[in-house]
Design a protein around this motif. Structure first.
Motif, PDB file in Angstrom:
ATOM      1  N   MET A  27     -66.842 -91.800  33.819  1.00 47.78           N
ATOM      2  CA  MET A  27     -66.018 -92.901  34.325  1.00 47.78           C
ATOM      3  C   MET A  27     -65.894 -93.975  33.259  1.00 47.78           C
ATOM      4  O   MET A  27     -66.742 -94.068  32.360  1.00 47.78           O
ATOM      5  CB  MET A  27     -66.628 -93.484  35.606  1.00 47.78           C
ATOM      6  CG  MET A  27     -66.656 -92.499  36.778  1.00 47.78           C
ATOM      7  SD  MET A  27     -67.569 -93.121  38.223  1.00 47.78           S
ATOM      8  CE  MET A  27     -66.536 -94.486  38.710  1.00 47.78           C
ATOM      9  N   TRP A  29     -66.249-100.077  31.994  1.00 48.71           N
ATOM     10  CA  TRP A  29     -66.161-101.274  32.813  1.00 48.71           C
ATOM     11  C   TRP A  29     -66.398-100.966  34.278  1.00 48.71           C
ATOM     12  O   TRP A  29     -67.027-101.746  35.002  1.00 48.71           O
ATOM     13  CB  TRP A  29     -64.787-101.940  32.640  1.00 48.71           C
ATOM     14  CG  TRP A  29     -63.639-101.175  33.237  1.00 48.71           C
ATOM     15  CD1 TRP A  29     -62.859-100.232  32.639  1.00 48.71           C
ATOM     16  CD2 TRP A  29     -63.159-101.286  34.589  1.00 48.71           C
ATOM     17  NE1 TRP A  29     -61.919 -99.737  33.520  1.00 48.71           N
ATOM     18  CE2 TRP A  29     -62.074-100.370  34.719  1.00 48.71           C
ATOM     19  CE3 TRP A  29     -63.521-102.056  35.694  1.00 48.71           C
ATOM     20  CZ2 TRP A  29     -61.363-100.204  35.901  1.00 48.71           C
ATOM     21  CZ3 TRP A  29     -62.815-101.895  36.887  1.00 48.71           C
ATOM     22  CH2 TRP A  29     -61.749-100.983  36.975  1.00 48.71           C
ATOM     23  N   LYS A  30     -65.933 -99.788  34.722  1.00 45.43           N
ATOM     24  CA  LYS A  30     -66.107 -99.413  36.117  1.00 45.43           C
ATOM     25  C   LYS A  30     -67.560 -99.055  36.404  1.00 45.43           C
ATOM     26  O   LYS A  30     -68.111 -99.420  37.458  1.00 45.43           O
ATOM     27  CB  LYS A  30     -65.176 -98.245  36.461  1.00 45.43           C
ATOM     28  CG  LYS A  30     -65.177 -97.866  37.931  1.00 45.43           C
ATOM     29  CD  LYS A  30     -64.129 -96.802  38.241  1.00 45.43           C
ATOM     30  CE  LYS A  30     -62.722 -97.367  38.226  1.00 45.43           C
ATOM     31  NZ  LYS A  30     -61.729 -96.396  38.742  1.00 45.43           N
ATOM     32  N   MET A  82     -69.479-102.298  36.727  1.00 43.48           N
ATOM     33  CA  MET A  82     -69.227-102.977  37.996  1.00 43.48           C
ATOM     34  C   MET A  82     -69.964-102.293  39.145  1.00 43.48           C
ATOM     35  O   MET A  82     -70.552-102.956  40.015  1.00 43.48           O
ATOM     36  CB  MET A  82     -67.724-103.009  38.292  1.00 43.48           C
ATOM     37  CG  MET A  82     -66.930-103.955  37.402  1.00 43.48           C
ATOM     38  SD  MET A  82     -67.381-105.687  37.699  1.00 43.48           S
ATOM     39  CE  MET A  82     -66.089-106.528  36.788  1.00 43.48           C
ATOM     40  N   ILE A  83     -69.936-100.960  39.154  1.00 44.37           N
ATOM     41  CA  ILE A  83     -70.620-100.225  40.223  1.00 44.37           C
ATOM     42  C   ILE A  83     -72.128-100.427  40.128  1.00 44.37           C
ATOM     43  O   ILE A  83     -72.803-100.673  41.138  1.00 44.37           O
ATOM     44  CB  ILE A  83     -70.262 -98.722  40.168  1.00 44.37           C
ATOM     45  CG1 ILE A  83     -68.767 -98.517  40.422  1.00 44.37           C
ATOM     46  CG2 ILE A  83     -71.079 -97.937  41.191  1.00 44.37           C
ATOM     47  CD1 ILE A  83     -68.297 -97.099  40.205  1.00 44.37           C
ATOM     48  N   ASP A 100     -66.203 -90.970  42.836  1.00 44.60           N
ATOM     49  CA  ASP A 100     -65.029 -91.696  42.356  1.00 44.60           C
ATOM     50  C   ASP A 100     -63.966 -91.902  43.439  1.00 44.60           C
ATOM     51  O   ASP A 100     -62.967 -92.582  43.203  1.00 44.60           O
ATOM     52  CB  ASP A 100     -64.402 -90.972  41.157  1.00 44.60           C
ATOM     53  CG  ASP A 100     -63.916 -89.569  41.501  1.00 44.60           C
ATOM     54  OD1 ASP A 100     -64.424 -88.993  42.484  1.00 44.60           O
ATOM     55  OD2 ASP A 100     -63.040 -89.052  40.788  1.00 44.60           O
ATOM     56  N   GLY A 126     -66.054 -95.538  43.496  1.00 43.79           N
ATOM     57  CA  GLY A 126     -65.412 -95.841  42.229  1.00 43.79           C
ATOM     58  C   GLY A 126     -64.161 -96.696  42.360  1.00 43.79           C
ATOM     59  O   GLY A 126     -63.722 -97.306  41.384  1.00 43.79           O
ATOM     60  N   ARG A 127     -63.581 -96.740  43.549  1.00 41.15           N
ATOM     61  CA  ARG A 127     -62.327 -97.483  43.742  1.00 41.15           C
ATOM     62  C   ARG A 127     -62.524 -98.877  44.332  1.00 41.15           C
ATOM     63  O   ARG A 127     -61.836 -99.820  43.937  1.00 41.15           O
ATOM     64  CB  ARG A 127     -61.392 -96.666  44.640  1.00 41.15           C
ATOM     65  CG  ARG A 127     -60.878 -95.393  43.955  1.00 41.15           C
ATOM     66  CD  ARG A 127     -59.975 -94.589  44.852  1.00 41.15           C
ATOM     67  NE  ARG A 127     -59.509 -93.370  44.188  1.00 41.15           N
ATOM     68  CZ  ARG A 127     -58.749 -92.445  44.750  1.00 41.15           C
ATOM     69  NH1 ARG A 127     -58.343 -92.600  46.009  1.00 41.15           N
ATOM     70  NH2 ARG A 127     -58.377 -91.373  44.080  1.00 41.15           N
ATOM     71  N   TYR A 129     -65.720-100.562  44.779  1.00 40.89           N
ATOM     72  CA  TYR A 129     -66.842-101.348  44.281  1.00 40.89           C
ATOM     73  C   TYR A 129     -66.441-102.367  43.219  1.00 40.89           C
ATOM     74  O   TYR A 129     -66.921-103.503  43.247  1.00 40.89           O
ATOM     75  CB  TYR A 129     -67.929-100.418  43.732  1.00 40.89           C
ATOM     76  CG  TYR A 129     -68.935 -99.972  44.762  1.00 40.89           C
ATOM     77  CD1 TYR A 129     -68.546 -99.657  46.062  1.00 40.89           C
ATOM     78  CD2 TYR A 129     -70.283 -99.854  44.444  1.00 40.89           C
ATOM     79  CE1 TYR A 129     -69.452 -99.234  46.997  1.00 40.89           C
ATOM     80  CE2 TYR A 129     -71.203 -99.438  45.383  1.00 40.89           C
ATOM     81  CZ  TYR A 129     -70.785 -99.120  46.662  1.00 40.89           C
ATOM     82  OH  TYR A 129     -71.693 -98.720  47.588  1.00 40.89           O
ATOM     83  N   PRO A 130     -65.597-101.984  42.250  1.00 35.44           N
ATOM     84  CA  PRO A 130     -65.220-102.986  41.240  1.00 35.44           C
ATOM     85  C   PRO A 130     -64.591-104.235  41.862  1.00 35.44           C
ATOM     86  O   PRO A 130     -64.837-105.348  41.401  1.00 35.44           O
ATOM     87  CB  PRO A 130     -64.214-102.228  40.360  1.00 35.44           C
ATOM     88  CG  PRO A 130     -64.645-100.802  40.463  1.00 35.44           C
ATOM     89  CD  PRO A 130     -65.075-100.644  41.897  1.00 35.44           C
TER      90      PRO A 130
END
Length: 485
Positions: free
Chosen positions: A48, A51-52, A55-56, A182, A186-187, A189-190
């Protein structure tokens, strides 16, 4: 306020100086294939964007820990600042970075697997049971607490309203635990991580503009517990259990392997693992300072609240009072969304830990269900205990606090053994000293707190010193024996 500013600067400096040292001790290899690349399965092992992943990882380890813990810890006065800064730089971030990178080196292994490799099979089995129970407590606590708040917001907070929210949150947990990482985590959480960071940044700006007369570190620590009404809780060891996620938390070592399975290059470990812990420390510092204003500088009266208000009410009051309507929305995200996102990853971690232990691949949905169904049944029992007993939630939360820090002790000893075996010189001291200190904290708390053996609080420092010395002797006896073999 000057203490707060200096502590913020110290945390940032700690990332660049001590973080670089810890990275050099571990020795990441950018040419080495990570588990995300080598074992990609489209479910848990998925490369992934950096940055993602950051954030997660940040939201996984944060939840409401750096908010509620810092607010309750602020009652101990300026000692809270020191513990957040020193604990975060020299213990928590080291703990998170090395546990995450050790998982990367061992193919994305979970914490029990790592414990088994370095502390033995018996310890591995004990830790497997301990960790799964801890994560089930996390799941139960982080279903019930946001359900209570949502029940109050949506209606009168009655039993039927709370039960509806419990069911909805639980359904979300089931879906997020079973689907590929993801697809949901993954969508969304950020987005929640950005909201949490934005709220902290907004509060920091307000602190700098208001420049309240907060307790300073050089004012000393004596008398603060009496002033805040927690005179029955000595700074040692209670402060170090109260502020966990903002300084060091064993729960993080169960979350780091999730991102160890998504990281694309070992050199990204420091910004993701060490950096997310420093970021969490900054959030904790902001809330500790805001809570100090609330407790000691007339903030409660200014907001029309009681000084003894519960942490969720303080979060909402300060956020709305300082940031207006937007602050209220962000407070809702911080108090409700953050624990929910920690709860679903707790269940996911449990599933993966048990799957590793049973050697059961998780690409098949049916095999994921084999593990997930018993987990949800067990957590459902804890939820029933929460609802049926008025003190159930408080009891589980107190045990969770101690269990969380006890888990960090086992993680730190695992890392110490690893560094002792793999590195020359005395670099293992970067984990040995935190391991000794947290061992002393956990043993002392268990013996003097009301959830433990209730020994006199005056005995805590001596119990801690004795635990520190005995643990140090036992470690060097092990090291001497291992060297002769």
């Amino acid at each position: 306020m000057l203490s707060f500013v200096l502590c913020v600067a110290a945390l940032i400096l700690g990332y660049f100086v001590y973080g670089a040292l810890v990275e050099r001790v571990f020795g990441p290899d950018p040419a080495r294939k990570t588990p995300a690349v080598e074992k990609a399965d489209g479910v848990d092992f998925i490369p992934m964007p950096t940055w993602k992943v950051f954030m997660i990882q940040f939201l996984n380890i944060a939840g409401t820990g750096p908010i509620f813990g810092a607010i309750m810890g602020a009652k101990f006065g300026p000692a809270a600042y020191l513990w957040i800064v020193l604990g975060c730089i020299f213990a928590g971030a080291v703990h998170d970075y090395l546990s995450g990178m050790l998982s990367v080196r061992h193919g994305g292994a979970g914490l029990p697997e790592l414990v088994g490799i370095y502390l033995g099979k018996t310890t591995k089995t004990v830790m497997l049971i301990f960790i799964v129970l801890l994560l089930m407590m996390v799941g139960a606590v982080f279903v019930y607490s946001p359900a209570l708040i949502l029940g109050d917001i949506a209606g009168d907070g009655g039993r039927s309203s709370i039960m509806l929210w419990i069911v909805l949150i639980f359904v979300y947990y089931i879906v997020a635990t079973l689907l590929p990482i993801d697809k949901i985590i993954g969508r969304i959480y950020p987005f929640f991580a950005v909201a949490l960071l934005f709220m902290a940044a907004g509060l920091m700006v307000c602190l700098l503009v208001k420049w309240p007369a907060l307790p300073e570190i050089w004012d000393g620590f004596s008398g603060w517990t009496e002033r805040s009404g927690i005179a029955d809780q000595p700074i040692f060891p209670c402060l170090f259990i109260t502020i966990a996620c903002g300084a060091i938390s064993g729960f993080h070592a169960t979350q780091s392997p999730l991102m160890a399975r998504c990281i694309k290059n070992e050199k990204l470990g420091r910004p993701i693992f060490y950096g997310s812990m420093i970021t969490e420390g900054l959030v904790a510092l902001v809330w500790a300072a805001a809570a100090s204003w609330f407790f000691y500088d007339g903030g409660a009266a200014e907001l029309g609240m009681r000084a003894g208000s519960a942490a969720p009410a303080i979060v909402t009051g300060i956020s709305k009072g300082w940031l207006g309507t937007l602050g209220g929305v962000l407070a809702l995200l911080g108090v409700v969304a953050a624990p929910i996102t920690s709860g679903d990853t707790a269940f996911r971690s449990s599933r993966l830990i048990i799957a590793d232990f049973l050697k059961l691949e998780q690409k098949s949905m049916m095999k994921r269900l084999y593990i997930a169904i018993p987990l949800f049944i067990g957590s459902g029992f804890l939820l029933w205990y929460n609802i049926a007993d008025a003190e159930g939630f408080n009891t589980i939360w107190r045990y969770f606090g101690w269990s969380n820090q006890a888990l960090s002790v086992f993680t730190l000893w695992t890392l110490t053994v690893y560094l002792s075996r793999k590195r020359r010189g005395h670099w293992y001291l970067i984990t040995l000293l935190p391991a000794l200190f947290m061992t002393a904290v956990c043993i002392s708390f268990l013996l003097v707190d009301k959830v433990g053996f209730r020994l006199p609080a005056e005995a805590a420092p001596w119990i801690g010193l004795g635990s520190f010395v005995i643990s140090l002797i036992l470690f060097y006896l092990w090291k001497y024996t291992a060297k002769k073999q």
